[in-house]
Design a protein around this motif. Structure first.
Motif, short mmCIF file in Angstrom:
data_model
loop_
_atom_site.label_atom_id
_atom_site.label_comp_id
_atom_site.label_asym_id
_atom_site.label_seq_id
_atom_site.Cartn_x
_atom_site.Cartn_y
_atom_site.Cartn_z
N SER A 44 0.84 -1.37 -0.18
CA SER A 44 -0.10 0.16 0.21
C SER A 44 0.87 1.35 0.10
O SER A 44 0.29 2.14 -0.44
N LEU A 96 1.49 2.92 -3.46
CA LEU A 96 0.17 3.97 -3.98
C LEU A 96 0.73 5.20 -3.57
O LEU A 96 0.24 6.17 -4.34
N ASP A 97 1.23 5.43 -2.24
CA ASP A 97 1.38 6.81 -1.87
C ASP A 97 2.68 7.40 -2.53
O ASP A 97 2.73 8.31 -2.83
N ASP A 107 4.43 8.26 -8.48
CA ASP A 107 4.18 9.53 -9.32
C ASP A 107 3.03 9.04 -10.11
O ASP A 107 1.91 9.75 -10.60
N ILE A 114 0.62 5.52 -11.27
CA ILE A 114 -0.04 4.25 -10.84
C ILE A 114 -1.01 3.64 -12.06
O ILE A 114 -1.70 4.36 -12.63
N LYS A 145 -10.18 1.53 -2.88
CA LYS A 145 -8.82 1.81 -2.56
C LYS A 145 -8.09 2.72 -3.58
O LYS A 145 -7.61 3.73 -3.56
N TYR A 190 -6.66 7.40 -5.31
CA TYR A 190 -5.41 7.93 -5.97
C TYR A 190 -5.86 8.11 -7.49
O TYR A 190 -4.97 8.45 -8.24
N SER A 191 -6.91 8.56 -7.60
CA SER A 191 -7.48 8.75 -9.05
C SER A 191 -6.57 9.58 -9.66
O SER A 191 -6.65 9.56 -11.13
N HIS A 192 -6.12 10.62 -9.15
CA HIS A 192 -5.31 11.83 -9.83
C HIS A 192 -4.06 11.28 -10.40
O HIS A 192 -3.60 11.95 -11.17
N LYS A 193 -3.57 9.91 -10.02
CA LYS A 193 -2.22 9.66 -10.75
C LYS A 193 -2.61 8.04 -11.09
O LYS A 193 -1.70 7.42 -11.48
N VAL A 194 -3.93 7.66 -11.34
CA VAL A 194 -4.33 6.36 -11.76
C VAL A 194 -4.52 6.23 -13.25
O VAL A 194 -5.28 7.25 -13.74
#
Length: 174
Positions: free
Chosen positions: A76, A79-80, A83, A85, A142, A146-150
């Protein structure tokens, strides 16, 4: 884009994409399976989740990276840290065919693997695939954090430059 986490279930194309991006971008890539199960003189040994995270942080301190693997709680932190995903999500039927094809190739010696490619492992791959589909809503929730980088990829064959030219989103079958 210097820290890339490629995530997906068995036979989604993670290793293939990681190798390609590593060559294209000149960034080292790491298979998370090899962080969980590392090789020693005694054979293949499983690290604890804490040891896995320690190895991940050691790699992170060395600079750019590409990690690829299935979702595990011990990952996990990636994910953080990432840059970018990339969630590889090909259709279920395609993943099932790839699992069988991989099994045949491994048993014919045409494809390398770090485990014993027996019928038990084949069954486990189908079980993991079924479990993933059953638990997909929790995983998707989950990932949505992180949708801004997926970037979700449903057709890795059509990926090529699209992934790098487009905004974060979905790369689908054409």
């Amino acid at each position: 884009m210097s820290k890339i986490f490629i995530i997906g279930i068995v036979a989604s194309g993670k290793t293939t994409l990681a190798k390609r991006l590593s060559n294209q971008l000149g960034i080292p890539w790491y298979e998370l399976d090899n962080i969980v199960h590392h090789h020693t003189l005694d054979g293949r040994n499983k690290r604890t989740p804490e040891e896995q995270v320690e190895v991940i942080y050691d790699i992170d301190r060395s600079g750019d990276w590409i990690f690829e693997g299935v979702h595990r709680e011990s990952y996990s932190c990636l994910l953080d840290m990432a840059d970018t995903i990339i969630f590889l999500d090909p259709p279920l039927w395609k993943r099932k065919v790839r699992i069988l094809t991989r099994y045949i190739k491994q048993n014919l010696g045409l494809e390398h693997c770090d485990y014993k490619p027996d019928i038990g492992m084949l069954k486990m791959m189908y079980t993991w695939t079924s479990d993933f589909e059953h638990n997909r809503p929790a995983f998707e929730a989950k990932l949505n954090l992180y949708s801004h980088k997926v970037t979700r990829v449903t057709n890795s064959e059509a990926l090529d430059d699209k992934l790098f030219r487009s905004e974060k989103g979905v790369v689908e079958d054409s």
